[in-house]
Motif scaffolding. Structure first.
Motif, short mmCIF file in Angstrom:
data_model
loop_
_atom_site.label_atom_id
_atom_site.label_comp_id
_atom_site.label_asym_id
_atom_site.label_seq_id
_atom_site.Cartn_x
_atom_site.Cartn_y
_atom_site.Cartn_z
N VAL A 418 40.38 47.50 50.42
CA VAL A 418 40.55 46.86 49.13
C VAL A 418 40.89 47.96 48.12
O VAL A 418 40.21 48.98 48.05
N GLN A 463 34.98 41.25 54.47
CA GLN A 463 35.03 40.70 53.12
C GLN A 463 33.65 40.68 52.46
O GLN A 463 33.51 41.00 51.28
N ALA A 483 39.93 44.22 41.78
CA ALA A 483 40.73 44.44 42.98
C ALA A 483 42.20 44.21 42.66
O ALA A 483 42.55 43.42 41.78
#
Length: 701
Positions: A418, A463, A483
């Motif tokens: 990420v 995640q 993000a």
């Protein structure tokens, strides 16, 4: 620990006199199986006045530790997350423990991750028992769970059977060896006729399994001759085999009614090994030289390892430490050694290799959310150390005059990226230090400052792990981040020969700029880099400006010429040009060369190159077809398969574009029903298809 506080319990910290009086036990299993519920009820069963949490448990993201006293022993119970994203916490618990309780839901069965974990424990000979939970749920089935455990785990054997009330609540356990029925309150009774029949149905298989593990060679003959074997000997043989990790008992549990709690403690106390009888990790000096083999001896040289690092709002930094040798004391100066890069074989951003000396802060015995002061921790024990500022997770603590480095436990590579940026200028000022602290705590995340994409990237396990990391940045360190789309480092290259004229002519009334260069641009093989060739004749370009043309061309390489990605693998030949006696300059020819490269670029002359990774996927045989189909959908090329080391598993070898792998950890988990894992390494750059290239085009900076 999670949310440790400086609260004090009425009970004092256990103080084991020797490693033989310690048992380190980790609870593992799938998410939702009831590990945390079992953990809390086990703690409550041994800590007067403590009540377990009622209601649904939130998803656990970290380990919880409780040191309790039972049967004259110190039992360090370790609760671990079941969700795959928090495998680092699970591995920390395994590193600290000497035996494991696998908590399996009688309604949901065994997932792929738990099957893999069983194999890992088998590889190191860790003793295990299986506690079957959720047996009061409508779809639960103890007999089916027995069959599943035998199929997945191997030699699992039920030693107790559940007793259900009319509403299917588990209210007791039938002991197959001793042939009694225990309730959850410590009482025992004789079985009813139906219960005796159920015991008889299972007891023969169990006794035969125990005989196979027994060291008494005469036991089988006596059994076959019809002799009624001594119950005490069968129990003793069972406990010996459990400790040797050759026999794996199953028992039903119901924390709500207390069924199974005392039976688990009995197995912990009498069957699970002490730290003194378990192998210790490999150790060397920080320079890699051999040292004497470690021994679990409180009088030996100090060797301990930081299993986990966390921050607490009241007491600051907390290090969970497992002592392997010697005795760790508060206020003692110890050597802190961290060399992750040595074991990984490459540098790891945020984890510089270090050797320091530091004074040990206050020691505490953990009791879930409470800390109890402790003066020292002997070999085999687990302790929390406050304010150990220079030590990170996986670092070794040792005597300052005999520094030692323990080989860290193996962790999977974080593969889900990420990209983040600070939300405000104030957040940006605090971000770097917050990330450093985050990396020091969590060795399952990797931080990268990508010089090509100019992104800060956090590589994670999944995640849920990403969400937890970003939440920790905000809640613990006061840094808000956002993000952004993760970018793959692409390349540009010329795909055919081009002849172009670079012209930079400006007249503004005074000293002007004048440079013309004729260039031939042609592609080179992958990995060849950049070549500059001078073929100017007759002084069309003065000799002193030829290096300027090369400098201008090289300067354009990093900027790209079509989509803004670095330009690679080309030869630029200067064969003609023009200069002005007054207005030509070094900068003018640099600019003319850059202009020439850009003017030569269009969709017919320049293509994008994308990195190609070699990917090795280990997956259950049941899902090989689904994984291969998914790879083909990612433009992957399957190279072949081979059987994995473990039976029932396959390794799939493939080559896949990196742009197709950014979400692969999540997608593989779905396609393989949680059984898949993979490793990747970059192989080369290759042409990106034109239709895909349009998706990744970006304006030139």
């Amino acid at each position: 620990m999670s949310k440790a506080t400086a609260a004090r319990e009425s009970s004092s910290a256990p103080v084991p006199a020797s490693p033989e009086q310690i048992r380190n036990v980790v609870l593992v299993g799938p998410g939702g199986a009831g590990k945390s519920t079992l953990f809390e009820h086990l703690v409550a069963a041994r800590v007067p006045g403590r009540r377990p949490h009622e209601g649904e448990h939130h998803r656990s993201v970290g380990v919880d530790i409780a040191a309790v006293e039972s049967g004259g022993l110190t039992v360090n119970l370790i609760d671990t997350p079941g969700y795959p994203d928090f495998v680092g916490e699970l591995r920390a618990g395994l590193r600290a423990a000497d035996a494991a309780i696998f908590v399996i839901s009688g309604a949901d069965g065994i997932d792929g991750a738990t099957a893999l974990l069983w194999q890992e424990c088998a590889a190191v000979g860790m003793p295990r028992i299986i506690a079957v939970s959720k047996l009061d749920m409508p779809r639960s089935d103890y007999e089916e769970t027995i069959a599943t455990c035998r199929r997945v785990f191997g030699d699992a054997q039920p030693v107790y059977l559940p007793v259900h009330s009319d509403d299917k609540t588990v209210v007791g356990a039938m002991a197959l060896i001793s042939q009694y029925v225990a309730d959850g309150k410590g009482a025992r009774r004789a079985p009813t006729d139906d219960e005796a029949a159920a015991i008889e149905d299972h007891r023969g298989t169990l006794v035969e399994a125990i005989i196979e593990e027994s060291e008494d060679d005469s036991l089988l003959d006596r059994y076959l001759s019809g002799e009624d074997l001594d119950v005490a000997q069968l129990i003793a043989d069972t406990k010996t085999a459990i400790g040797k990790a050759t026999f794996f008992p199953m028992l039903p549990i119901s924390p709500a009614t207390g069924v199974g709690m005392e039976e688990i403690f009995e197995l912990i106390e009498s069957a699970f090994p002490s730290p003194a009888s378990r192998p210790l990790p490999v150790a060397t000096t920080p320079a890699g030289a051999e040292v004497a083999e470690l021994a679990c001896d409180p009088k030996g040289p100090l060797v301990a390892e930081v299993i986990r690092t966390s921050s607490d709002p009241y007491v600051g930094r907390l290090s969970l430490v497992r002592v392997f040798s010697g005795t760790l004391r508060a206020e003692e100066v110890v050597h802190v050694s961290g060399h992750l890069a040595t074991f990984l074989g490459h540098e790891l951003e945020g984890h510089p290799e270090h050797d320091d000396e530091e004074r040990v802060g206050p020691l505490s015995s953990p009791l879930v959310d409470a800390l109890r002061p402790k003066e020292f921790a002997i070999a085999g024990d687990i302790v929390l150390v406050a304010k150990l500022a220079k030590a990170e997770t996986s670092d070794t603590l040792s005597a300052k005059d005999h520094p030692v480095l323990v080989e860290p436990w193996v962790l999977p590579e974080p593969l889900l990226p990420v990209a983040i940026h600070a939300k405000s200028k104030a957040d940006e000022d605090k971000l770097a230090s917050a990330l450093q602290r985050l990396v020091a705590e969590d060795v399952t995340m990797r931080m990268e400052h990508n010089s090509e994409t100019h992104q800060v990237v956090l590589w994670s396990m999944g995640q849920a792990h990403i969400e937890e990391l970003l939440g920790r940045l905000h809640e613990r360190y006061g840094v808000q981040v956002e993000a952004e789309p993760f970018r793959t480092a692409l390349r540009e290259t010329f795909i055919k020969k081009v002849i172009v004229k670079g012209r930079h002519v400006k007249q503004s009334g005074g000293h002007g700029q004048y440079a013309v260069c004729d260039l031939e641009i042609e592609p080179l093989p992958r990995g060849a880099g950049f070549e500059f060739v001078d073929k100017v004749v007759g002084g069309a370009v003065p000799r002193n400006f030829i290096p300027s043309v090369e400098k201008g061309a090289r300067g354009q390489l990093d900027k790209g010429v079509l989509a803004g990605y670095p330009l690679v693998d080309l030869r630029v030949t200067l064969f003609d040009g023009k200069a002005h006696s007054v207005d030509s300059s070094d900068m003018a020819f640099q600019t003319a060369a850059a202009i020439a490269l850009k003017e030569a670029a269009n969709e017919s002359t320049v293509a994008l190159l994308e990195p190609i990774d070699a990917v090795d996927i280990t997956v259950s045989d049941d899902y090989v077809g689904a994984v291969m189909s998914d790879l083909r959908g990612r433009r992957g090329q399957v190279l072949g398969t081979e059987p994995a080391v473990a039976s029932g598993w396959t390794v799939v070898h493939a080559e896949v574009p990196q742009t197709e792998l950014s979400r692969y950890p999540i997608d593989l988990r779905s396609v393989s029903h949680g059984t898949g894992s993979f490793a990747r390494r970059q192989l080369r750059y290759d042409y990106m298809p034109a239709d895909k290239a349009k998706e990744y085009a970006k304006p030139e900076k």
